[in-house]
Scaffold this motif. Structure first.
Motif, PDB file in Angstrom:
ATOM      1  N   THR A 202     -31.647 -25.028  -0.644  1.00  0.00           N
ATOM      2  CA  THR A 202     -31.649 -25.577   0.710  1.00  0.00           C
ATOM      3  C   THR A 202     -31.471 -24.451   1.719  1.00  0.00           C
ATOM      4  OG1 THR A 202     -30.633 -27.622  -0.096  1.00  0.00           O
ATOM      5  CG2 THR A 202     -30.540 -27.200   2.286  1.00  0.00           C
ATOM      6  N   THR A 207     -28.752 -26.319   8.169  1.00  0.00           N
ATOM      7  CA  THR A 207     -27.480 -27.006   8.379  1.00  0.00           C
ATOM      8  C   THR A 207     -26.809 -26.543   9.667  1.00  0.00           C
ATOM      9  OG1 THR A 207     -26.298 -25.341   7.061  1.00  0.00           O
ATOM     10  CG2 THR A 207     -27.116 -27.293   5.908  1.00  0.00           C
ATOM     11  N   ASP A 214     -28.393 -33.561   6.081  1.00  0.00           N
ATOM     12  CA  ASP A 214     -27.600 -33.764   4.861  1.00  0.00           C
ATOM     13  C   ASP A 214     -28.175 -32.895   3.745  1.00  0.00           C
ATOM     14  OD1 ASP A 214     -26.197 -34.561   2.660  1.00  0.00           O
ATOM     15  OD2 ASP A 214     -26.650 -36.699   2.850  1.00  0.00           O
ATOM     16  N   PRO A 215     -27.570 -31.739   3.468  1.00  0.00           N
ATOM     17  CA  PRO A 215     -28.131 -30.828   2.459  1.00  0.00           C
ATOM     18  C   PRO A 215     -28.144 -31.420   1.056  1.00  0.00           C
ATOM     19  CG  PRO A 215     -25.947 -30.095   3.160  1.00  0.00           C
ATOM     20  CD  PRO A 215     -26.346 -31.192   4.081  1.00  0.00           C
ATOM     21  N   THR A 216     -27.161 -32.275   0.764  1.00  0.00           N
ATOM     22  CA  THR A 216     -27.115 -32.861  -0.585  1.00  0.00           C
ATOM     23  C   THR A 216     -28.310 -33.783  -0.822  1.00  0.00           C
ATOM     24  OG1 THR A 216     -24.698 -32.762  -0.598  1.00  0.00           O
ATOM     25  CG2 THR A 216     -25.754 -34.242  -2.186  1.00  0.00           C
ATOM     26  N   TYR A 218     -31.132 -33.687   0.763  1.00  0.00           N
ATOM     27  CA  TYR A 218     -32.339 -32.857   0.746  1.00  0.00           C
ATOM     28  C   TYR A 218     -32.539 -32.208  -0.627  1.00  0.00           C
ATOM     29  CZ  TYR A 218     -35.482 -28.947   1.795  1.00  0.00           C
ATOM     30  OH  TYR A 218     -36.514 -28.053   1.772  1.00  0.00           O
ATOM     31  N   THR A 219     -31.460 -31.643  -1.153  1.00  0.00           N
ATOM     32  CA  THR A 219     -31.545 -30.995  -2.466  1.00  0.00           C
ATOM     33  C   THR A 219     -31.928 -31.994  -3.546  1.00  0.00           C
ATOM     34  OG1 THR A 219     -29.907 -29.324  -1.843  1.00  0.00           O
ATOM     35  CG2 THR A 219     -30.266 -29.676  -4.198  1.00  0.00           C
TER      36      THR A 219
END
Length: 315
Positions: A202, A207, A214-216, A218-219
């Protein structure tokens, strides 16, 4: 007819051991059809062309004498490996640029694959790719297999580094080509095929620039996309889930680490860099991966690749 039936092997002038020839014999003997191996060497000595005391005919005679001596040596080192099941010949040329001479031979002989040994650094325990290696990887029209000085065990593991996250037609075609070559080679050599794919991290700046990002999620979405694409690719070629690896990270970090952790004997890479007249580089990602891999490397070009040394290109 099986692929890789016309094999060009570059001789290592500094050693009697010829790992590239050994690998070529392994491929040739497992071929469904009669294979032909050309054991090739390009030599040059500047002093033979600069000796003013000799006439042109005398210099030519001296060059022919050196070539003949090398031919005798090459036939001698090859003798333990060759039998009547393989068509075999030795060719030595006088040329001051080995990679140009080698690629010219690829074109003239219409070879399916080029196999060359690489140098292994005694202290760092890593493969050192020479300038000639890089020129061949970038400019050779056929697949290039760089071999390190180790014998393959039975059931060796071979990994194809696929790029399943892309919808680019070149990547999709190259993925299929790599898997087809993987299955052909593992079938011949009694080896185990695997697919490996790296998906991106990411981006950290997102961020910061987008607080609501929301990086989680996205990942998870990126990983899910790559897992789905890998599943489609493996099912298309009748491989099972245990034969695939999908990991997060940069390819130049993930691929060499997977190869090391799993004792890979070979990694197959697609060189999706420039094509046509601008085909000078093979792509930064591929170069970084190749530079870190401590095992055999098979580099495949995409369909439509045109070598800058193609004799049919108008100069």
């Amino acid at each position: 007819m099986s692929i890789y039936s016309k094999i060009l092997v570059v001789a290592d002038i500094n050693h009697d051991e010829q790992p590239a020839l050994v690998r070529a014999i392994q491929l040739a003997k497992k071929s469904a059809s009669t294979s032909h191996i050309t054991f090739f060497l390009s030599i040059y000595d500047f002093s033979y062309d600069m000796t003013s005391m000799l006439s042109p005919d005398e210099r030519d005679a001296m060059r022919k004498g050196v070539i003949h001596q090398r031919e005798i040596w090459m036939n001698k080192v090859a003798e333990p490996y060759i039998d009547d099941s393989i068509e075999f010949n030795v060719k030595v040329v006088w040329h001051n640029r080995p990679y140009e001479a080698t690629i010219a031979e690829v074109f003239s002989g219409e070879h399916d694959i080029l196999i060359k040994g690489t140098r292994k650094h005694d202290t760092l325990e890593s493969v050192i790719f020479t300038p000639t290696d890089w020129h061949l990887l970038r400019k050779c029209p056929c697949p290039v297999l760089l071999v390190k000085n180790e014998f393959w065990p039975d059931h060796a593991k071979i990994y194809a580094s696929v790029h399943v996250g892309s919808e680019n037609d070149t990547h999709i075609e190259l993925n299929d080509s790599m898997v087809e070559r993987l299955l052909e080679i593992t079938g011949r050599l009694n080896a185990e095929p695997f697919l490996v794919n790296a998906y991106p991290l990411t981006p950290a700046n997102i961020t910061i620039e987008l607080p609501e990002f929301d990086p989680t999620s996205y990942t998870d979405a990126v990983r899910g996309h790559h897992l789905t694409a890998m599943k489609a690719l493996r099912q298309k070629h009748h491989l099972c889930e245990e034969q695939t690896i999908v990991q997060q990270g940069l390819p130049e970090d993930v691929i060499p680490q997977v190869a090391e952790d799993n004792g890979a004997a070979m990694v197959i890479l697609g060189t999706t860099g420039r094509t046509g007249l601008s085909a000078v580089f093979i792509g930064n990602t591929a170069e970084h991966v190749i530079d870190k891999i401590n095992c055999d490397v098979l580099a495949l070009k995409p369909n439509g690749y045109i070598s800058p040394l193609d004799p049919n290109i108008a100069k």
